[in-house]
Enzyme design. Sequence first.
Site, PDB file in Angstrom:
ATOM      1  N   SER A 239       0.977  -0.769  -0.011  1.00  0.00           N
ATOM      2  CA  SER A 239       0.172   0.020  -0.284  1.00  0.00           C
ATOM      3  C   SER A 239       0.292   1.623   0.487  1.00  0.00           C
ATOM      4  O   SER A 239       1.906   0.878   0.587  1.00  0.00           O
ATOM      5  CB  SER A 239      -0.909   0.031   1.167  1.00  0.00           C
TER       6      SER A 239
ATOM      7  N   TYR B 199      -1.979  -1.638  10.390  1.00  0.00           N
ATOM      8  CA  TYR B 199      -2.001  -1.426   8.989  1.00  0.00           C
ATOM      9  C   TYR B 199      -0.791  -0.861   8.075  1.00  0.00           C
ATOM     10  O   TYR B 199       0.363  -1.846   7.994  1.00  0.00           O
ATOM     11  CB  TYR B 199      -2.975  -0.998   8.187  1.00  0.00           C
TER      12      TYR B 199
HETATM   13  P1  NAD Z   1     -11.502  -6.738   0.066  1.00  0.00           P
HETATM   14  O1  NAD Z   1     -11.509  -6.489   1.533  1.00  0.00           O
HETATM   15  O2  NAD Z   1     -12.380  -5.992  -1.190  1.00  0.00           O
HETATM   16  O3  NAD Z   1     -11.046  -7.873  -0.058  1.00  0.00           O
HETATM   17  C1  NAD Z   1      -9.483  -9.122   0.660  1.00  0.00           C
HETATM   18  C2  NAD Z   1     -10.456 -10.339   0.215  1.00  0.00           C
HETATM   19  O4  NAD Z   1      -9.263 -10.970   1.995  1.00  0.00           O
HETATM   20  C3  NAD Z   1     -11.954 -10.638   1.170  1.00  0.00           C
HETATM   21  O5  NAD Z   1     -11.628 -11.647   0.264  1.00  0.00           O
HETATM   22  C4  NAD Z   1     -11.340 -11.386   2.647  1.00  0.00           C
HETATM   23  O6  NAD Z   1     -12.324 -12.398   2.228  1.00  0.00           O
HETATM   24  C5  NAD Z   1     -10.203 -12.078   2.607  1.00  0.00           C
HETATM   25  N1  NAD Z   1      -9.410 -12.089   3.570  1.00  0.00           N
HETATM   26  C6  NAD Z   1      -9.890 -11.142   4.955  1.00  0.00           C
HETATM   27  N2  NAD Z   1      -8.687 -11.871   5.907  1.00  0.00           N
HETATM   28  C7  NAD Z   1      -8.681 -13.249   5.333  1.00  0.00           C
HETATM   29  C8  NAD Z   1      -8.113 -14.525   5.955  1.00  0.00           C
HETATM   30  N3  NAD Z   1      -7.870 -14.413   7.522  1.00  0.00           N
HETATM   31  N4  NAD Z   1      -7.595 -15.593   4.908  1.00  0.00           N
HETATM   32  C9  NAD Z   1      -7.710 -15.174   4.037  1.00  0.00           C
HETATM   33  N5  NAD Z   1      -8.471 -14.462   2.935  1.00  0.00           N
HETATM   34  C10 NAD Z   1      -8.711 -13.484   4.362  1.00  0.00           C
HETATM   35  O7  NAD Z   1     -10.088  -5.296   0.561  1.00  0.00           O
HETATM   36  P2  NAD Z   1      -8.837  -5.298  -1.343  1.00  0.00           P
HETATM   37  O8  NAD Z   1      -8.905  -3.578  -0.782  1.00  0.00           O
HETATM   38  O9  NAD Z   1      -9.307  -6.224  -1.792  1.00  0.00           O
HETATM   39  O10 NAD Z   1      -8.089  -5.463  -0.343  1.00  0.00           O
HETATM   40  C11 NAD Z   1      -7.165  -6.343  -0.822  1.00  0.00           C
HETATM   41  C12 NAD Z   1      -5.330  -5.932  -0.607  1.00  0.00           C
HETATM   42  O11 NAD Z   1      -4.741  -4.305  -1.599  1.00  0.00           O
HETATM   43  C13 NAD Z   1      -5.327  -5.861   1.010  1.00  0.00           C
HETATM   44  O12 NAD Z   1      -3.994  -6.340   1.886  1.00  0.00           O
HETATM   45  C14 NAD Z   1      -5.400  -4.395   1.140  1.00  0.00           C
HETATM   46  O13 NAD Z   1      -3.967  -4.114   2.254  1.00  0.00           O
HETATM   47  C15 NAD Z   1      -4.228  -3.834   0.168  1.00  0.00           C
HETATM   48  N6  NAD Z   1      -4.982  -2.801  -0.612  1.00  0.00           N
HETATM   49  C16 NAD Z   1      -5.857  -1.859  -0.707  1.00  0.00           C
HETATM   50  C17 NAD Z   1      -5.995  -1.017  -1.092  1.00  0.00           C
HETATM   51  C18 NAD Z   1      -7.382   0.178  -1.285  1.00  0.00           C
HETATM   52  O14 NAD Z   1      -7.607   1.392  -1.167  1.00  0.00           O
HETATM   53  N7  NAD Z   1      -8.806  -1.034  -1.347  1.00  0.00           N
HETATM   54  C19 NAD Z   1      -5.177   0.239  -1.390  1.00  0.00           C
HETATM   55  C20 NAD Z   1      -3.941  -0.629  -1.016  1.00  0.00           C
HETATM   56  C21 NAD Z   1      -3.244  -1.446  -0.641  1.00  0.00           C
END
Ligand code: NAD
Length: 249
Positions: free
Chosen positions: A131, A144
């Site tokens: 991130s 985080y």
């Molecule tokens: P999201 O909530 O849409 O998806 C996350 C997925 O991870 C879900 O399907 C959930 O079931 C799964 N998950 C959660 N806990 C789990 C566990 N214990 N074991 C297995 N699976 C698990 O989130 P997203 O926004 O797509 O985020 C994905 C990644 O991208 C994360 O690491 C997040 O930190 C990173 N990220 C997101 C953003 C943003 O703005 N959305 C920005 C930068 C980085």
Amino acid sequence: MSAQQDKAALVTGAASGIGRAVAERLQADGMDVLAVDLKPDPDGPGTPFETDLTDARANEAAVDEAMNRFGRLDVIIANAGIQHVSPIEEFPVEKWNTIVALLLTSPFLLARYSWPALKSSGAGRFIAIASVHGLVASPFKAAYISAKHGVVGLCKTLALEGAAHGITANAICPAYVRTPLVEKQIGDQARAHGLPEDEVLEKVILEPHAVKELIEPSEVAGVVAFLAGPDGKMFTGAPVTLDQGWTAR
Ligand code: NAD
């Protein structure tokens, strides 16, 4: 034939948001994909595999499952993540432990157990969805931000260890992406910042972006596909930042 045909990938958090878009894209590029998630979507891309990656043994089991199904493993996408927004003096200790287990220890374990397969690949790719919060901080996200800074360091270390074996390791650092993870924090951000919910997108979420737009999950998937492919082979160990101008200041 696609350059990615016959390759196999393991994508964590593949049932939603960025992970789902990445699994769809790698599958469309010709890879076999193990779609690992706490709540897998049987109708989603790839072969669903249900597991809780905060359990250390589950990470080894996911790697074993991919090897058993596909007989090889070329690409690891450590993506699964959760967020918790809270001032430090109220931050629940169990949330800290869960977030560090999922965002930092799980990527370490996935690398640890997939390393022999990535070496055998000849073009192994380890990609963590870190991130912009792996590079800079914001208030109320102690766990985080600490874990994301850690995974950037993990990828640098893996890049050095992987270099002799044709393995690249990259931490992707996006700003805010339009996913449920962002939508779910709007209420908590409103409480922590003392703002109405309808002002959170403009005044908190998009405030540090120079470009006042959310990134789309498919756009992150495009960067992952590039890094996972032959043209990405000289990218290793340096954070790959797609942050709408956030860190330019
Ligand atoms: P999201 O909530 O849409 O998806 C996350 C997925 O991870 C879900 O399907 C959930 O079931 C799964 N998950 C959660 N806990 C789990 C566990 N214990 N074991 C297995 N699976 C698990 O989130 P997203 O926004 O797509 O985020 C994905 C990644 O991208 C994360 O690491 C997040 O930190 C990173 N990220 C997101 C953003 C943003 O703005 N959305 C920005 C930068 C980085």
